[in-house]
Design an enzyme around this catalytic site. Structure first.
Site, PDB file in Angstrom:
ATOM      1  N   HIS A  96       0.840  -1.197   0.000  1.00 46.97           N
ATOM      2  CA  HIS A  96       0.000   0.000   0.000  1.00 46.97           C
ATOM      3  C   HIS A  96       0.872   1.242   0.000  1.00 46.97           C
ATOM      4  CE1 HIS A  96      -2.514  -3.201   1.597  1.00 46.97           C
ATOM      5  NE2 HIS A  96      -3.564  -2.516   1.187  1.00 46.97           N
TER       6      HIS A  96
ATOM      7  N   LYS B  12      -2.102  -8.213  -3.614  1.00 43.29           N
ATOM      8  CA  LYS B  12      -2.899  -6.994  -3.487  1.00 43.29           C
ATOM      9  C   LYS B  12      -2.000  -5.769  -3.526  1.00 43.29           C
ATOM     10  CE  LYS B  12      -6.005  -4.299  -0.613  1.00 43.29           C
ATOM     11  NZ  LYS B  12      -6.324  -3.909   0.764  1.00 43.29           N
TER      12      LYS B  12
END
Length: 225
Positions: free
Chosen positions: A118, A143
């Site tokens: 992230h 992700k």
């Protein structure tokens, strides 16, 4: 694409007050445990897993360095993940690979890892290298969520995702361009090859999230023959 909604209780009382029926339209529940004090996480866990019994669930400790609400040493991070995994067997365990790379080997026995990255500041220029490194590790799911400042940021991530999914069809990906300009990435998951899209019920867990009701309507329109 599956629609994911996060629950973010800040106390045992808030966890117990959650209404599971409100989340029936979500395909998967993400428990963002980082909104709790670290000493309360294992105390609250029984309430969460009982509340959402029978539902697919992601256990996530999003640390402050990756846009979350908690600071954890590598030892604390691994301990909490292993305790929750052992006693509650969540369907998915989020692991912040780049923040805790030094202890990643301790997670090799877990087949349900979501290896995540992230970046709430930018879409880094080395996105291809990041996707490549995470793909090589062969997790359950890769992700990547990065902040988009321009339309080109969004298009780049969508293009990279499509390319990696084409080359690695068995690998599941979730990629998100955060922010207002990145909203389109949340509704085109099926086109890019992204398996999940995160939606909000009350409180958003990341910039640019779209409400669950709107995402359901969008998915229905896209699924029409």
């Amino acid at each position: 694409m599956k629609l994911i909604v996060s629950v973010m209780p800040r106390s045992l009382e808030e966890a117990q007050a959650l209404s599971a029926t409100r989340y029936l339209d979500a395909d998967i529940i993400e428990w963002r445990a980082d909104y709790l004090p670290k000493e309360a996480i294992l105390q609250v866990a029984p309430a969460i897993f009982e509340k959402f019994a029978g539902r697919e669930l992601v256990f996530t400790l999003r640390t402050r360095s990756e846009g979350g609400e908690i600071d954890l040493s590598p030892e604390e991070y691994i301990h909490l993940i292993k305790e929750v995994a052992q006693f509650y067997q969540p369907d998915y365990i989020d692991f912040e690979y780049y923040s805790y790379k030094d202890v990643f080997e301790e997670m090799l026995d877990f087949p349900n890892l979501v290896l995540s990255y992230h970046n709430f500041q930018e879409t880094p220029e080395n996105m291809m290298e990041i996707l490549s490194e995470l793909t090589i590790l062969n997790p359950k799911l890769v992700k990547v969520a990065v902040m988009a400042h321009t339309e080109q940021d969004v298009l780049d991530l969508m293009n990279y995702t499509r390319g990696f999914k084409t080359l690695n069809p068995e690998q599941e990906y979730v990629t998100i361009s955060m922010g207002k300009v990145g909203k389109v990435s949340r509704i085109t998951a099926d086109v890019t090859g992204s398996s999940w899209s995160f939606a909000s019920l009350d409180e958003v867990s990341a910039p640019g999230q779209i409400s669950l009701a709107s995402m359901k309507k969008i998915r229905e329109i896209l699924d029409e023959a």
